[in-house]
Design a protein around this motif. Structure first.
Motif, PDB file in Angstrom:
ATOM      1  N   MET A   1      27.888 -35.532   2.882  1.00 27.88           N
ATOM      2  CA  MET A   1      27.632 -34.929   1.479  1.00 27.88           C
ATOM      3  C   MET A   1      26.211 -34.138   1.258  1.00 27.88           C
ATOM      4  N   CYS A   2      26.034 -33.030   1.008  1.00 26.68           N
ATOM      5  CA  CYS A   2      24.863 -32.258   1.183  1.00 26.68           C
ATOM      6  C   CYS A   2      24.785 -31.093   0.434  1.00 26.68           C
ATOM      7  N   GLY A   3      23.913 -30.053   0.685  1.00 23.61           N
ATOM      8  CA  GLY A   3      24.133 -28.653   0.250  1.00 23.61           C
ATOM      9  C   GLY A   3      23.380 -27.759   0.998  1.00 23.61           C
ATOM     10  N   PHE A   4      23.785 -26.344   1.065  1.00 26.96           N
ATOM     11  CA  PHE A   4      23.410 -25.556   1.963  1.00 26.96           C
ATOM     12  C   PHE A   4      23.373 -24.063   1.367  1.00 26.96           C
ATOM     13  N   VAL A   5      22.623 -23.207   2.193  1.00 26.39           N
ATOM     14  CA  VAL A   5      22.434 -21.758   1.690  1.00 26.39           C
ATOM     15  C   VAL A   5      22.687 -20.948   2.933  1.00 26.39           C
ATOM     16  N   GLY A   6      22.847 -19.715   2.728  1.00 25.97           N
ATOM     17  CA  GLY A   6      23.133 -18.823   3.884  1.00 25.97           C
ATOM     18  C   GLY A   6      23.038 -17.540   3.300  1.00 25.97           C
ATOM     19  N   VAL A   7      22.386 -16.686   4.152  1.00 27.29           N
ATOM     20  CA  VAL A   7      22.506 -15.103   4.111  1.00 27.29           C
ATOM     21  C   VAL A   7      23.131 -14.462   5.428  1.00 27.29           C
ATOM     22  N   PHE A   8      23.925 -13.717   5.134  1.00 31.73           N
ATOM     23  CA  PHE A   8      24.714 -12.945   6.521  1.00 31.73           C
ATOM     24  C   PHE A   8      24.454 -11.568   6.213  1.00 31.73           C
ATOM     25  N   SER A   9      23.990 -10.869   7.258  1.00 31.59           N
ATOM     26  CA  SER A   9      23.626  -9.250   7.440  1.00 31.59           C
ATOM     27  C   SER A   9      24.764  -8.866   8.232  1.00 31.59           C
ATOM     28  N   ALA A  10      25.019  -7.672   7.589  1.00 37.87           N
ATOM     29  CA  ALA A  10      26.252  -6.982   8.618  1.00 37.87           C
ATOM     30  C   ALA A  10      25.604  -6.211   9.750  1.00 37.87           C
ATOM     31  N   SER A  11      24.424  -5.903   9.774  1.00 42.99           N
ATOM     32  CA  SER A  11      23.732  -5.438  10.982  1.00 42.99           C
ATOM     33  C   SER A  11      23.012  -6.475  11.695  1.00 42.99           C
ATOM     34  N   PRO A  12      22.750  -6.355  13.102  1.00 48.09           N
ATOM     35  CA  PRO A  12      22.156  -7.450  13.773  1.00 48.09           C
ATOM     36  C   PRO A  12      20.645  -7.502  13.497  1.00 48.09           C
ATOM     37  N   ARG A  13      20.373  -8.034  12.388  1.00 47.87           N
ATOM     38  CA  ARG A  13      18.834  -8.332  12.151  1.00 47.87           C
ATOM     39  C   ARG A  13      18.763  -9.530  11.428  1.00 47.87           C
ATOM     40  N   SER A  14      17.487  -9.844  11.053  1.00 47.63           N
ATOM     41  CA  SER A  14      17.251 -10.880  10.217  1.00 47.63           C
ATOM     42  C   SER A  14      17.399 -10.907   8.977  1.00 47.63           C
ATOM     43  N   PRO A  33      18.605 -35.447  -0.201  1.00 44.93           N
ATOM     44  CA  PRO A  33      17.245 -36.137  -0.147  1.00 44.93           C
ATOM     45  C   PRO A  33      16.864 -36.606   1.455  1.00 44.93           C
ATOM     46  N   ASP A  34      17.766 -36.474   2.314  1.00 45.72           N
ATOM     47  CA  ASP A  34      17.765 -37.347   3.601  1.00 45.72           C
ATOM     48  C   ASP A  34      16.839 -36.531   4.614  1.00 45.72           C
ATOM     49  N   GLY A  35      16.949 -35.215   4.452  1.00 44.88           N
ATOM     50  CA  GLY A  35      16.345 -34.315   5.517  1.00 44.88           C
ATOM     51  C   GLY A  35      16.595 -32.658   5.476  1.00 44.88           C
ATOM     52  N   THR A  36      16.025 -31.878   5.635  1.00 42.68           N
ATOM     53  CA  THR A  36      16.169 -30.479   5.820  1.00 42.68           C
ATOM     54  C   THR A  36      16.179 -29.858   7.136  1.00 42.68           C
ATOM     55  N   ALA A  37      17.188 -28.716   7.255  1.00 40.52           N
ATOM     56  CA  ALA A  37      16.993 -28.079   8.410  1.00 40.52           C
ATOM     57  C   ALA A  37      17.526 -26.756   8.348  1.00 40.52           C
ATOM     58  N   PHE A  38      17.003 -25.747   9.344  1.00 41.22           N
ATOM     59  CA  PHE A  38      17.260 -24.349   9.462  1.00 41.22           C
ATOM     60  C   PHE A  38      17.863 -23.883  10.634  1.00 41.22           C
ATOM     61  N   HIS A  43      22.347 -11.841  12.596  1.00 38.52           N
ATOM     62  CA  HIS A  43      23.234 -11.536  11.654  1.00 38.52           C
ATOM     63  C   HIS A  43      23.037 -12.806  10.588  1.00 38.52           C
ATOM     64  N   LEU A  44      22.478 -13.835  10.765  1.00 39.72           N
ATOM     65  CA  LEU A  44      22.833 -15.198  10.058  1.00 39.72           C
ATOM     66  C   LEU A  44      21.411 -16.024   9.793  1.00 39.72           C
ATOM     67  N   ALA A  45      21.148 -16.570   8.698  1.00 36.64           N
ATOM     68  CA  ALA A  45      20.451 -17.599   8.441  1.00 36.64           C
ATOM     69  C   ALA A  45      20.956 -18.434   7.417  1.00 36.64           C
ATOM     70  N   LEU A  46      20.543 -19.934   7.919  1.00 40.49           N
ATOM     71  CA  LEU A  46      21.255 -20.953   7.227  1.00 40.49           C
ATOM     72  C   LEU A  46      19.970 -22.104   7.097  1.00 40.49           C
ATOM     73  N   GLY A  47      20.368 -22.651   5.640  1.00 37.95           N
ATOM     74  CA  GLY A  47      19.547 -23.634   5.522  1.00 37.95           C
ATOM     75  C   GLY A  47      20.268 -25.053   5.160  1.00 37.95           C
ATOM     76  N   PHE A  48      19.890 -26.209   5.217  1.00 42.95           N
ATOM     77  CA  PHE A  48      20.760 -27.176   4.975  1.00 42.95           C
ATOM     78  C   PHE A  48      19.649 -28.552   4.470  1.00 42.95           C
ATOM     79  N   ALA A  49      20.163 -29.102   3.383  1.00 40.53           N
ATOM     80  CA  ALA A  49      19.791 -30.421   2.943  1.00 40.53           C
ATOM     81  C   ALA A  49      20.737 -31.286   3.073  1.00 40.53           C
ATOM     82  N   ARG A  50      20.491 -32.620   3.649  1.00 29.82           N
ATOM     83  CA  ARG A  50      21.462 -33.512   4.119  1.00 29.82           C
ATOM     84  C   ARG A  50      21.200 -34.896   3.129  1.00 29.82           C
ATOM     85  N   LEU A  51      22.347 -35.484   2.739  1.00 30.10           N
ATOM     86  CA  LEU A  51      22.647 -36.706   2.193  1.00 30.10           C
ATOM     87  C   LEU A  51      23.421 -37.475   3.216  1.00 30.10           C
ATOM     88  N   ALA A  52      22.815 -38.486   3.816  1.00 27.87           N
ATOM     89  CA  ALA A  52      23.475 -38.960   5.210  1.00 27.87           C
ATOM     90  C   ALA A  52      24.478 -40.075   4.841  1.00 27.87           C
TER      91      ALA A  52
END
Length: 710
Positions: A1-14, A33-38, A43-52
């Motif tokens: 049970m967590c939260g996430f963010v993401g950005v997707f690009s149609a072109s192969p770029r950051s 509150p138990d940790g974050t990761a990226f 095409h894609l960037a993701l961020g994640f915040a975890r409740l373990a």
């Protein structure tokens, strides 16, 4: 049970800068509150915040398959993941962890987007398929978990909360006033939100993005009550519901972290808690709001149930005073939409649970919308539905003669409208009550589960045809009978008490506490209304002058959202989250039966055993008539109660008595209530029916004038 963010690009770029991605994730830090990761890739960037909650050691995200082909961010729980894992293992899949996240990856790898039909749980997720260069987004069937989407040329942003998208400076920040209050509709693939340009993926919907192919959004599940068909005898349906509810609750107790439950003392939450208690190795921990500003007996019923079931119950006093009202900007920030005073109370409970070390709470939310629990009978619900259908079509201008066509006396049309209204009420859960549960829980770092919205339980209810709903839905008969013998009758037969709707409007509370939050009431001032520009100042002033607090709450909510999201947006504005005022109730008074218990006894024909007794501190009662009434007028008297302990006489104004009116029978009733005469005997003495007596007696008991005794 967590939260996430993401950005997707149609072109192969950051698609987004590192600092922007970090800023986006920071807005939803309380969800994890138990940790974050990226993760960053083409095409894609993701961020994640975890409740373990499940597999704390092995369930980190973003998670990838061993070959790197798939990567996922996932918010929720797959309750049947153990069964799915066994099926997938039989097909050759190898798992490194115990997490349901890895099971989700395996399910997608094996079945593609058809994996959705196999998932049983609450979820919102995004899967990046590198081989197909495709992004797959999906949301659970009832919209229990959120998933917001914003599109720009060549860019798609998505997140568990809208504020994370707004944290990208490239995204315009503007409110959609209508979207703030518009409930989701059954056929919506994308739900309107409080923010212009940001939608929420519809409940039971999925989105496939694979440029240069066009996007594809579809509904993979719908709540579809049957207009006709067979569902077995009543006893068979009740037994099936009981068995399925038992399976669902047991399944949703899955957790490696401590788990508890909300408990109001009504049948909805009592059924969940009693079922949990039947499966728990230790006493279930429960949390109840003891509201100070309304006549609610929730704490009394919850405390009595806790004693009978051996629960570890905690009661939080919700005063809704200045310290609590100071939280309103935080409530608007967390809720991202319409709010009421109930949001404060729920946050207090979730915070108390988290302080006790719990990460999971189970709620009784949702069954009223499925079994028409806000109406006295299914027939009343059908009539209400027909009126709403007529008004809706009249408002749309499609059928100016529809008022006659959809008459509430037309049973056939009313029943058809009722089926449509059931779908609408289920769909509307995503926009208010489920947002209420998710946001207030996650603000405190607590996951909230809702067993009644398990899709197989919903489908069981949906199979009850029109002809049988009067028997099985009226007064939630299906639920009440299903838990007979498990839930004490005291709570099982308790009438519906709408928690949030019973609370005063926020603007009324601010009127009572003008200093709250540094002058939040100033948001309704003529200068504030003119400056912000959402409403006509003259119209708002008329509402202020008329003290129309219900309507003014809409103005207040929009101005709060404007303040925290448009004019003064700061991703870290509420970091860390300010704690709510928590005041435990030391003890619940069991010396007197509450008014609801009194009325329940009347319905159960126990009037021969109930005998009310006057509070021993009352020495005299009388009626007070105004002396300046016009000669032809019928002055409305007030009831005056005198006490022996030196306090001022207590006056109950005529408004208390409503349509019944105050007359000498009130005084006679109190004088005759000596603890020996039963209510049945009192009714005869006063020349009233039993029902008439209870109508007369209810405010007397609610204001502690006397109590029933057995």
């Amino acid at each position: 049970m967590c939260g996430f963010v993401g950005v997707f690009s149609a072109s192969p770029r950051s698609p987004v800068a590192d600092d922007v991605l970090t800023r986006m994730l920071a807005t939803i830090a309380p969800r994890g509150p138990d940790g974050t990761a990226f993760f960053r890739g083409d095409h894609l960037a993701l961020g994640f915040a975890r409740l373990a909650v499940v597999d704390a050691a092995g369930g980190g995200q973003p998670m990838a398959t061993d070959d790197g082909r798939l990567r996922v961010v996932f918010n929720g729980e797959i309750y049947n993941h153990a069964d799915l894992r066994a099926q997938l293992a039989g097909k050759g899949h190898v798992f490194r962890t115990r997490s349901d996240t890895e099971t989700l990856l395996g399910a997608y790898s094996e079945w593609g987007d058809d994996c959705l039909s196999r998932l049983r749980g609450i979820f919102a997720f995004a899967i990046w398929d590198t081989r197909r260069r495709a992004l797959f987004l999906a949301r659970d069937r009832s919209g229990i978990k959120p998933l917001y989407v914003q599109r720009a040329p060549g860019i798609v942003r998505f997140a568990s909360e809208a504020k994370a998208i707004l944290a990208d400076p490239a995204v315009p920040r503007a409110l959609d006033v209508v979207g703030c209050f518009a409930p989701p509709q059954p056929d919506e693939l994308c739900e309107r939100t409080a923010f212009d340009g940001i939608t929420q993926l519809g409940a039971g919907c999925a989105l496939w993005i694979s440029p240069p192919q066009p996007e594809r959004t579809w509904r993979y599940w719908s709540y579809a009550p049957a207009p006709a068909g067979e569902c077995g005898a009543d006893a068979q349906v009740i037994a099936s519901f009981r068995d399925e509810l038992d399976r669902v609750v047991k399944m949703q107790m899955m957790s490696d972290a401590p788990i508890g439950a909300y408990l109001s003392g009504g049948v909805d939450s009592a059924a969940i808690v009693a079922t949990m208690a039947a499966h728990a190795a230790e006493p279930v921990r429960t949390y109840t709001s003891a509201i100070q500003v309304v006549t609610s007996d929730d704490a009394w019923f919850a405390s009595t149930l806790a004693q009978q079931l051996g629960l570890r119950a905690r009661f939080i006093r919700s005063t809704l005073d200045e310290p609590a009202l100071a939280l309103l900007p935080l409530m608007a920030w967390a809720a991202e939409g319409d709010i009421d005073a109930g949001f404060i109370c729920r946050f207090q409970l979730a915070w108390a649970a988290r302080q006790d070390g719990l990460k999971v709470l189970v709620s009784g939310q949702g069954i009223d919308e499925i079994l028409t629990g806000y109406h006295r009978s299914f027939a009343a619900f059908a009539a209400f539905s027909a009126r709403r259908a007529a008004h809706r079509l009249l408002f749309d201008g499609r059928r100016p003669d529809l008022a006659g066509v959809l008459s509430t006396s037309d049973t056939g049309n009313a029943d058809v409208a009722a089926t449509d209204e059931l779908k609408r009420q289920h769909a509307a859960l995503s926009g208010y009550l489920l947002r209420f549960e998710d946001r207030m829980g996650m603000l405190a770092g607590v996951e909230v589960r809702v067993p009644y919205l398990d899709h197989q339980l919903l489908e069981l209810c949906a199979r009850v045809p029109l002809a049988r709903r009067a028997d099985l839905f009226s007064n939630k008969h299906l639920l009440r009978e299903a838990v007979a013998g498990r839930v004490p009758d005291l709570c099982r037969l308790r009438p519906k008490f709408p928690f949030n709707a019973s609370l005063p409007p926020l603007t009324h509370l601010l009127d009572m506490h003008p200093g709250a939050g540094g002058g939040l009431g100033d948001l309704l001032s003529p200068s504030a209304v003119k400056q912000r520009g959402y409403f006509a100042p003259a119209d708002v002033q008329r509402l202020v002058d008329a003290r129309r607090f219900d309507a003014l709450d809409g103005v207040l909510v929009i101005h709060l959202l404007d303040e925290v999201f448009v004019r003064n947006f700061d991703p870290l504005r509420f970091s860390p989250v300010p704690p709510p005022p928590i005041d435990d109730v030391a003890a619940v008074d069991h010396g007197r039966l509450p008014a609801e218990r009194l009325m329940l006894a009347a319905r159960r024909r126990l009037t021969e055993q109930l005998a009310p007794a006057v509070d021993p501190l009352i020495v005299r009662v009388g009626l007070l008539f105004p002396v300046n009434a016009a000669p032809a007028a019928s002055p409305a008297p007030a009831l005056v109660v005198h006490f022996s302990d030196g306090r001022e006489p207590y006056t109950l104004g005529a408004a208390v008595w409503g349509d019944a009116g105050a007359d000498s029978r009130l005084v006679d009733l109190v004088r005759l209530a000596d603890g020996r005469r039963t209510y049945a005997a009192l009714a005869v003495a006063l020349g009233l029916s039993t029902e008439g007596l209870f109508k007369l007696a209810e405010p007397l008991h609610a204001h502690r004038i006397f109590s029933p005794k057995f």
